[in-house]
Design an enzyme around this catalytic site. Structure first.
Site, PDB file in Angstrom:
ATOM      1  N   GLY A  58       0.785  -1.235   0.000  1.00 39.24           N
ATOM      2  CA  GLY A  58       0.000   0.000   0.000  1.00 39.24           C
ATOM      3  C   GLY A  58       0.814   1.282   0.000  1.00 39.24           C
ATOM      4  O   GLY A  58       0.363   2.307  -0.504  1.00 39.24           O
ATOM      5  N   GLU A 114       4.115   4.503   5.449  1.00 36.24           N
ATOM      6  CA  GLU A 114       2.919   3.662   5.372  1.00 36.24           C
ATOM      7  C   GLU A 114       1.775   4.412   4.712  1.00 36.24           C
ATOM      8  O   GLU A 114       1.680   5.637   4.840  1.00 36.24           O
ATOM      9  CB  GLU A 114       2.469   3.290   6.793  1.00 36.24           C
ATOM     10  CG  GLU A 114       2.741   1.865   7.198  1.00 36.24           C
ATOM     11  CD  GLU A 114       1.893   0.833   6.476  1.00 36.24           C
ATOM     12  OE1 GLU A 114       1.436   1.077   5.353  1.00 36.24           O
ATOM     13  OE2 GLU A 114       1.691  -0.250   7.050  1.00 36.24           O
ATOM     14  N   ASP A 115       0.884   3.676   4.063  1.00 27.96           N
ATOM     15  CA  ASP A 115      -0.293   4.339   3.489  1.00 27.96           C
ATOM     16  C   ASP A 115      -1.337   4.638   4.558  1.00 27.96           C
ATOM     17  O   ASP A 115      -1.920   5.715   4.571  1.00 27.96           O
ATOM     18  CB  ASP A 115      -0.905   3.504   2.349  1.00 27.96           C
ATOM     19  CG  ASP A 115      -1.242   2.079   2.772  1.00 27.96           C
ATOM     20  OD1 ASP A 115      -0.734   1.614   3.808  1.00 27.96           O
ATOM     21  OD2 ASP A 115      -2.021   1.425   2.057  1.00 27.96           O
ATOM     22  N   ASP A 118      -4.416   1.707  10.768  1.00 23.80           N
ATOM     23  CA  ASP A 118      -5.802   1.360  11.065  1.00 23.80           C
ATOM     24  C   ASP A 118      -5.844   0.844  12.516  1.00 23.80           C
ATOM     25  O   ASP A 118      -5.841   1.642  13.446  1.00 23.80           O
ATOM     26  CB  ASP A 118      -6.202   0.291  10.039  1.00 23.80           C
ATOM     27  CG  ASP A 118      -7.687   0.130   9.876  1.00 23.80           C
ATOM     28  OD1 ASP A 118      -8.382   0.153  10.897  1.00 23.80           O
ATOM     29  OD2 ASP A 118      -8.169  -0.027   8.751  1.00 23.80           O
ATOM     30  N   ARG A 180      -5.201   0.267  -6.827  1.00 22.28           N
ATOM     31  CA  ARG A 180      -4.094   0.921  -6.126  1.00 22.28           C
ATOM     32  C   ARG A 180      -3.581   2.098  -6.955  1.00 22.28           C
ATOM     33  O   ARG A 180      -2.917   2.995  -6.452  1.00 22.28           O
ATOM     34  CB  ARG A 180      -2.952  -0.062  -5.897  1.00 22.28           C
ATOM     35  CG  ARG A 180      -3.278  -1.206  -4.938  1.00 22.28           C
ATOM     36  CD  ARG A 180      -2.016  -1.991  -4.629  1.00 22.28           C
ATOM     37  NE  ARG A 180      -2.282  -3.276  -4.017  1.00 22.28           N
ATOM     38  CZ  ARG A 180      -2.397  -3.485  -2.705  1.00 22.28           C
ATOM     39  NH1 ARG A 180      -2.284  -2.483  -1.866  1.00 22.28           N
ATOM     40  NH2 ARG A 180      -2.613  -4.696  -2.234  1.00 22.28           N
TER      41      ARG A 180
HETATM   42  C1  PRP Z   1      -2.832  -2.382   5.028  1.00 18.58           C
HETATM   43  C2  PRP Z   1      -2.048  -1.090   5.069  1.00 18.58           C
HETATM   44  C3  PRP Z   1      -1.272  -1.188   6.350  1.00 18.58           C
HETATM   45  C4  PRP Z   1      -2.171  -2.019   7.232  1.00 18.58           C
HETATM   46  C5  PRP Z   1      -2.862  -1.137   8.214  1.00 18.58           C
HETATM   47  O1  PRP Z   1      -2.011  -3.371   4.498  1.00 18.58           O
HETATM   48  O2  PRP Z   1      -1.208  -0.957   3.956  1.00 18.58           O
HETATM   49  O3  PRP Z   1      -0.037  -1.854   6.159  1.00 18.58           O
HETATM   50  O4  PRP Z   1      -3.138  -2.660   6.385  1.00 18.58           O
HETATM   51  O5  PRP Z   1      -3.723  -1.884   9.040  1.00 18.58           O
HETATM   52  P1  PRP Z   1      -3.491  -2.081  10.587  1.00 18.58           P
HETATM   53  O6  PRP Z   1      -3.099  -0.758  11.153  1.00 18.58           O
HETATM   54  O7  PRP Z   1      -4.865  -2.527  11.044  1.00 18.58           O
HETATM   55  O8  PRP Z   1      -2.460  -3.130  10.787  1.00 18.58           O
HETATM   56  P2  PRP Z   1      -2.535  -4.787   3.967  1.00 18.58           P
HETATM   57  O9  PRP Z   1      -2.245  -5.827   4.992  1.00 18.58           O
HETATM   58  O10 PRP Z   1      -3.946  -4.641   3.479  1.00 18.58           O
HETATM   59  O11 PRP Z   1      -1.549  -5.062   2.747  1.00 18.58           O
HETATM   60  P3  PRP Z   1      -1.233  -4.179   1.439  1.00 18.58           P
HETATM   61  O12 PRP Z   1      -0.466  -2.963   1.907  1.00 18.58           O
HETATM   62  O13 PRP Z   1      -0.428  -5.101   0.603  1.00 18.58           O
HETATM   63  O14 PRP Z   1      -2.558  -3.792   0.819  1.00 18.58           O
END
Ligand code: PRP
Length: 193
Positions: A58, A114-115, A118, A180
């Site tokens: 992300g 980071e994107d 959450d 994306r």
């Molecule tokens: C997403 C995003 C962060 C994470 C945030 O990644 O890029 O890394 O979730 O969530 P959290 O704070 O609840 O841990 P994802 O696992 O979807 O993988 P990606 O980046 O490959 O889409």
């Protein structure tokens, strides 16, 4: 939850428009804020050659645009962390490093890019791991923060935008691995969440 074949049919028919409720952050707003973050990071890390660590997948769009706005010399490396199954709605598990750094970070100034933060579990896991490698400093730069979903405390030094608890996609964030590439952050229609 929609039937996956309905989702793919809608995407193939109408592209992202089939799923977009509204644009939350425009391309222009992203560009302006990322330029400000780049200036701030350039000032704070002047003379330190920081290592920007992008959390795949992300974070890739954000890193690419952010590094163009950082004027102080820096290096980049990548990590990947998997915590979900396929698709954003899958049950989350314990974060797992699926790609580690190539760089020795001992005595380096490390900035995680980071994107979105959450629940906080992904970045918390990475912070704990990298801290054991004795960096000179370790900070977080996140484009989006969703505080309503936080489960563990995360120190965010550089933040793009705080957002409400909505299902967002675009600009690095996927919807079942699609979109994306979108240059803006959008909110997914309720019926596709
Ligand atoms: C997403 C995003 C962060 C994470 C945030 O990644 O890029 O890394 O979730 O969530 P959290 O704070 O609840 O841990 P994802 O696992 O979807 O993988 P990606 O980046 O490959 O889409």
């Amino acid at each position: 939850m929609p039937d996956p074949s309905d989702l793919i049919e809608a995407i193939n028919r109408d592209g992202y428009r089939a799923l977009l409720d509204r644009v939350l952050i425009t391309e222009e707003q992203l560009g302006r804020r990322i330029a400000e973050l780049g200036e701030q990071i350039s000032r704070d890390y002047a003379g330190k050659t920081p290592l920007l660590v992008c959390i795949l997948r992300g974070g890739v769009m954000f890193l690419a645009d952010l590094m163009k706005r950082i004027t102080t010399p820096h290096h980049v490396d990548f990590m990947a962390v998997s915590s979900y199954g396929i698709g954003a709605r899958a049950t989350r598990g314990q974060p797992r490093i699926t790609l580690d750094l190539n760089t020795d970070i001992r005595d380096r100034h490390v900035l995680l890019v980071e994107d979105i933060i959450d629940s906080g579990h992904t970045i918390d896991h990475v912070l704990r791991l990298l801290q054991t490698r004795d960096p000179a400093s370790l900070r977080v730069c996140a484009l989006l923060n969703k505080p309503a979903r936080r489960e563990v405390y995360v120190p965010i030094t550089y933040l793009g935008f705080e957002i409400p608890d909505e299902f967002v996609f675009g600009y690095g964030l996927d919807l079942d691995e699609y979109f994306r590439n979108l240059p803006f952050i959008g909110v997914v229609k309720k019926e596709y969440q």
